[in-house]
Design a protein around this motif. Structure first.
Motif, short mmCIF file in Angstrom:
data_model
loop_
_atom_site.label_atom_id
_atom_site.label_comp_id
_atom_site.label_asym_id
_atom_site.label_seq_id
_atom_site.Cartn_x
_atom_site.Cartn_y
_atom_site.Cartn_z
N SER A 107 0.82 -1.22 0.00
CA SER A 107 0.00 0.00 0.00
C SER A 107 0.85 1.26 0.00
N GLY A 108 2.12 1.11 0.38
CA GLY A 108 3.01 2.27 0.38
C GLY A 108 3.37 2.80 1.75
N LYS A 109 3.45 1.92 2.75
CA LYS A 109 3.84 2.38 4.10
C LYS A 109 5.23 3.01 4.09
N THR A 110 6.18 2.27 3.57
CA THR A 110 7.56 2.76 3.61
C THR A 110 7.76 3.97 2.70
N SER A 111 7.14 3.95 1.53
CA SER A 111 7.29 5.10 0.62
C SER A 111 6.59 6.34 1.17
N THR A 112 5.60 6.16 2.03
CA THR A 112 4.96 7.29 2.71
C THR A 112 5.80 7.73 3.90
N LEU A 113 6.41 6.76 4.57
CA LEU A 113 7.21 7.07 5.75
C LEU A 113 8.45 7.89 5.42
N VAL A 114 9.09 7.61 4.31
CA VAL A 114 10.34 8.30 3.98
C VAL A 114 10.16 9.82 3.94
N PRO A 115 9.23 10.36 3.14
CA PRO A 115 9.06 11.82 3.16
C PRO A 115 8.49 12.33 4.48
N THR A 116 7.66 11.51 5.13
CA THR A 116 7.11 11.92 6.43
C THR A 116 8.21 12.09 7.46
N VAL A 117 9.09 11.11 7.53
CA VAL A 117 10.21 11.18 8.49
C VAL A 117 11.11 12.37 8.17
N ASN A 118 11.42 12.57 6.91
CA ASN A 118 12.29 13.70 6.54
C ASN A 118 11.66 15.04 6.88
N GLU A 119 10.33 15.13 6.76
CA GLU A 119 9.64 16.36 7.16
C GLU A 119 9.70 16.54 8.68
N LEU A 120 9.45 15.48 9.42
CA LEU A 120 9.46 15.55 10.88
C LEU A 120 10.85 15.89 11.43
N ILE A 131 14.63 2.95 5.09
CA ILE A 131 14.52 4.12 5.96
C ILE A 131 15.90 4.64 6.36
N ALA A 132 16.80 3.72 6.69
CA ALA A 132 18.15 4.12 7.09
C ALA A 132 18.90 4.80 5.95
N ASP A 133 18.67 4.33 4.73
CA ASP A 133 19.38 4.86 3.57
C ASP A 133 18.83 6.22 3.13
N ARG A 134 17.53 6.42 3.30
CA ARG A 134 16.89 7.61 2.73
C ARG A 134 16.49 8.67 3.76
N THR A 135 16.77 8.40 5.04
CA THR A 135 16.53 9.39 6.10
C THR A 135 17.70 9.33 7.08
N LYS A 136 17.67 10.25 8.03
CA LYS A 136 18.68 10.24 9.09
C LYS A 136 18.07 9.87 10.44
N MET A 146 0.36 15.62 0.91
CA MET A 146 1.19 15.26 2.05
C MET A 146 1.20 16.33 3.14
N GLU A 147 1.07 17.59 2.77
CA GLU A 147 1.16 18.66 3.75
C GLU A 147 0.08 18.55 4.82
N ALA A 148 -1.14 18.19 4.42
CA ALA A 148 -2.23 18.04 5.38
C ALA A 148 -1.93 16.90 6.36
N TRP A 149 -1.37 15.82 5.87
CA TRP A 149 -0.97 14.69 6.72
C TRP A 149 0.12 15.12 7.70
N TYR A 150 1.14 15.83 7.20
CA TYR A 150 2.21 16.31 8.08
C TYR A 150 1.65 17.20 9.19
N SER A 151 0.77 18.11 8.82
CA SER A 151 0.23 19.07 9.79
C SER A 151 -0.53 18.37 10.90
N TRP A 152 -1.35 17.39 10.52
CA TRP A 152 -2.10 16.64 11.54
C TRP A 152 -1.16 15.91 12.49
N LEU A 153 -0.17 15.24 11.93
CA LEU A 153 0.76 14.46 12.74
C LEU A 153 1.55 15.34 13.69
#
Length: 220
Positions: free
Chosen positions: A41-54, A76-81, A204-211
């Motif tokens: 469904s795209g958990k990891t592909s959604t997590l990568v930009p979410t984590v980088n935003e957070l 996640i380790a490769d594409r985020t910190k 994605m912005e609306a999702w980030y804001s809620w989180l």
């Protein structure tokens, strides 16, 4: 000999453990998100930009739960910190509160503001067990169909947020956005719904804001 049937929820001990874990996290001012979905469904592909935003404002840790393999953890380790730990469930199709506590211990919550648990991929078992998370979110992708709230009602009931991913392919699938919202809100009138495309970034912005808002409220 009398046989007495004693009815007791098999989840009772886990529910107590989960409540205790939430109390601990509140004291530590650590926000835990439990993210669920079916495979693909795209958990990891959604997590990568979410984590980088957070990571712009918070210290983030990710727990990747799988029956086997560490593919998503390496992604996640490769594409985020973010800090990342891999949790293997030994064949179990879900995580419970004690497994989550073990993962958080390995992750180390002393320097984590937001911890994200990417739960095992399916729409049934993970919804049945309280992990101790502050908020539950799930991802439903467009190719899966808009009837899933009717077929898997529990996960829509226990979640606080529904991410509808892959809206970039809406023209190619018989997916009714109005129907999926209607069915989901029938299960849970308080459910927050975020149509997104993890690929293009749309929504994605609306999702980030809620989180961020939910994390800030928890950490006050």
């Amino acid at each position: 000999m009398k046989v007495i049937e004693v009815k007791r929820s098999i989840f009772e001990n886990n529910d107590k453990d989960a409540a205790s874990l939430r109390e601990q996290l509140k004291g530590e001012k650590t926000f835990l998100l439990n993210l669920m979905s079916s495979p693909g469904s795209g958990k990891t592909s959604t997590l990568v930009p979410t984590v980088n935003e957070l990571l712009k404002d918070y210290r983030v840790g990710v727990m990747e739960a799988d029956i086997d393999s560490d593919v998503d953890a390496w992604t996640i380790a490769d594409r985020t910190k973010a800090k990342v730990v891999q949790l293997h469930t030994g064949g179990m199709c879900h995580l419970d509160a004690d497994m989550t506590r073990q993962g958080l211990k390995e992750l180390g919550t002393e320097d984590v503001d937001i911890a994200i648990l990417e739960n095992v991929g399916n729409l049934v078992c993970p919804a049945e067990f309280d992990t101790g998370a502050v908020k539950n979110a799930m991802i439903l992708s467009v190719p899966e169909g808009h009837d899933k709230p009717l077929k898997y009602p529990l996960i829509f009931t226990v979640c606080d947020a529904l991410i509808i991913n892959k809206i970039d392919v809406l023209p190619y699938f018989d997916f009714d956005m109005d129907k999926v919202k209607e069915y989901a809100w029938k299960r849970n009138p308080n459910l927050k719904i975020f149509p997104i495309s993890a690929k293009t970034g749309e929504g994605m912005e609306a999702w980030y804001s809620w989180l961020k808002e939910e994390a800030d409220k928890w950490m006050k």
